[in-house]
Enzyme design. Structure first.
Site, PDB file in Angstrom:
ATOM      1  N   GLU A 215       0.780  -1.237   0.000  1.00  0.00           N
ATOM      2  CA  GLU A 215       0.000   0.000   0.000  1.00  0.00           C
ATOM      3  C   GLU A 215       0.816   1.295   0.000  1.00  0.00           C
ATOM      4  O   GLU A 215       0.576   2.190   0.818  1.00  0.00           O
ATOM      5  CB  GLU A 215      -0.979   0.007   1.172  1.00  0.00           C
ATOM      6  CG  GLU A 215      -2.073  -1.030   1.036  1.00  0.00           C
ATOM      7  CD  GLU A 215      -3.112  -0.982   2.155  1.00  0.00           C
ATOM      8  OE1 GLU A 215      -2.874  -0.306   3.177  1.00  0.00           O
ATOM      9  OE2 GLU A 215      -4.167  -1.632   2.020  1.00  0.00           O
ATOM     10  N   GLU A 310      -6.164  -8.085  -0.102  1.00  0.00           N
ATOM     11  CA  GLU A 310      -6.832  -7.812   1.160  1.00  0.00           C
ATOM     12  C   GLU A 310      -8.297  -7.513   0.881  1.00  0.00           C
ATOM     13  O   GLU A 310      -8.621  -6.752  -0.034  1.00  0.00           O
ATOM     14  CB  GLU A 310      -6.200  -6.624   1.895  1.00  0.00           C
ATOM     15  CG  GLU A 310      -4.778  -6.852   2.374  1.00  0.00           C
ATOM     16  CD  GLU A 310      -4.262  -5.700   3.223  1.00  0.00           C
ATOM     17  OE1 GLU A 310      -5.090  -4.910   3.740  1.00  0.00           O
ATOM     18  OE2 GLU A 310      -3.031  -5.593   3.377  1.00  0.00           O
TER      19      GLU A 310
END
Length: 418
Positions: A215, A310
């Site tokens: 991320e 995720e």
């Protein structure tokens, strides 16, 4: 897991745009490289081991409870800085020893999974002088790879935190400012990748993929620099072993279709949450399902392997400290600049078995829709395997309550995605 500063980034438009302009998916010839998993022919069905080798307050709130009033400890950086190396190491050794064990890997395999994604911070593999972090995680990562081997699972290693923080989220190790790309932080991150790849280049029968960075917050970073980092990191991983797949988080950008040309076996990782803005938590259960289903064709058309690395059963952000230690939720209006949508009763803390019948139905339906959508391409990793008290997020708890499908292709709500 994504942090609270990405409220706007989680809009439906931004997520669908990620994959809207890519070319039709080709068939990859993995025979050129001895990758130990058939990513063309077999779907990735995996789970993250969150909160283990990188702390997150919402996953294990008991570790941070003594600072719940002062809020002076909010991440692993402040945890180790406050305790000092000796006490921090003693406490963390106990956590590492007990949070994940061989029995967890066996249970994951028995539930039908074929992969685990293991987050690890740079400080575990390439510590920097002056940092407060402690080491010792790699001994447990070594054990994890052997446990995975014994259970028949493959492993994606995920560099979850970079020097300076690549996103400012507590799950990067250090909450607050984004200082990655400043000074030597990028080269230090590449050193961590090199150390990780070299350590496990003899374990490619189990470690099939290395994710260069979790991320990176693209809209707040120099994206040219991110792409250069990805290029250099890919070369480092491939130099260690051509049998590794290189995984690249999408950095919340719109089109990675041309990235990785000339590099064998590249995989994109996109994270899908519908809870980090007031509009998203304001969706009805059917709207959550519709949005998830809408992503399936976009994934299917991407021109390289892509996993949803995720995702969650949560349709709310109610879980205790999910938005940061001491912070409230958008769903019940206790988070700044949010509005009341519903009650967090049973979802702030608790167990899946004790959720309301409506919550159980909605979670089961939502899980099934996401499984159907994400398996239209390469597959998925659920976030996360276990928590202390977050029922919408805890795969182990959801399985025990009969909410996560068993077997994984079982459907109580078939045909939701058409």
């Amino acid at each position: 897991m994504i942090g609270t500063t990405t409220t706007l980034l989680r809009s439906a438009t931004a997520i669908l745009a990620l994959l809207s302009n890519v070319r039709a998916a080709p068939t990859f010839d993995i025979s050129k490289r001895a990758v130990a998993f058939d990513y063309n022919g077999v779907k990735v069905r995996g789970v993250n081991l969150g909160g283990w080798l990188v702390l997150e307050p919402w996953i294990t709130p008991s570790i941070f409870e003594e600072w719940s009033s002062s809020r002076t400890v909010v991440d692993e950086y402040t945890y180790t800085k406050t305790l000092g190396k000796g006490e921090a190491l003693s406490r963390l050794q106990n956590h590492w020893n007990t949070w994940i064990t061989q029995s967890d890997f066996n249970a994951i395999a028995q539930a039908g999974m074929n992969h685990v994604r293991i987050p690890v911070g740079y400080w575990a593999v390439a510590p920097i002088d002056g940092d407060p972090y402690v080491q010792g995680q790699l001994d447990f990562l070594d054990k994890a790879i052997n446990w995975a081997r014994g259970a028949g699972l493959k492993v994606m290693l995920d560099l979850h935190g970079a020097p300076g923080s690549q996103n400012g989220f507590d799950n990067s190790g250090q909450y607050g400012s984004i200082n990655w790309q400043q000074g030597d932080t990028v080269s230090q991150t590449l050193t961590a990748i090199q150390n990780l790849a070299n350590r496990y280049k003899g374990d490619t029968d189990v470690v099939t993929a290395i994710e260069l960075l979790n991320e990176p917050l693209g809209p707040r970073l120099n994206m040219g620099g991110v792409q250069d980092f990805y290029s250099k990191g890919s070369q480092i991983v491939k130099s260690a072993s051509a049998n590794f797949v290189v995984a690249l988080h999408d950095a919340f950008q719109t089109d990675w279709s041309s990235f990785g040309e000339g590099v064998d076996n590249v995989m994109v990782d996109t994270h899908q949450y519908q809870i980090f803005s007031p509009d998203e938590v304001g969706r009805s259960p059917s709207q959550h399902v519709s949005h998830a289903c809408g992503l399936g064709p976009k994934l299917a058309s991407t021109n390289k392997w892509i996993v949803v690395g995720e995702w969650t059963g949560a349709q709310t952000d109610c879980a205790k400290w999910l938005n940061g230690l001491g912070k409230g939720a958008r769903y019940d209006g206790t988070f700044p600049d949010s509005r009341w949508t519903g009650d967090c009763q049973g979802k702030y803390t608790g167990s899946a078995a004790n959720l309301s019948s409506d919550d159980k139905k909605n979670i089961r339906s939502y899980l099934e829709a996401q499984l159907d959508a994400y398996e239209q391409r390469t597959g998925w990793f659920f976030w996360t395997w276990k928590t202390e008290s977050a029922p919408e997020w805890d795969m182990q708890d959801l399985l025990a309550a009969g909410l996560f499908p068993q077997p994984l292709n079982s459907r109580q709500y078939p045909g939701q995605c058409g």
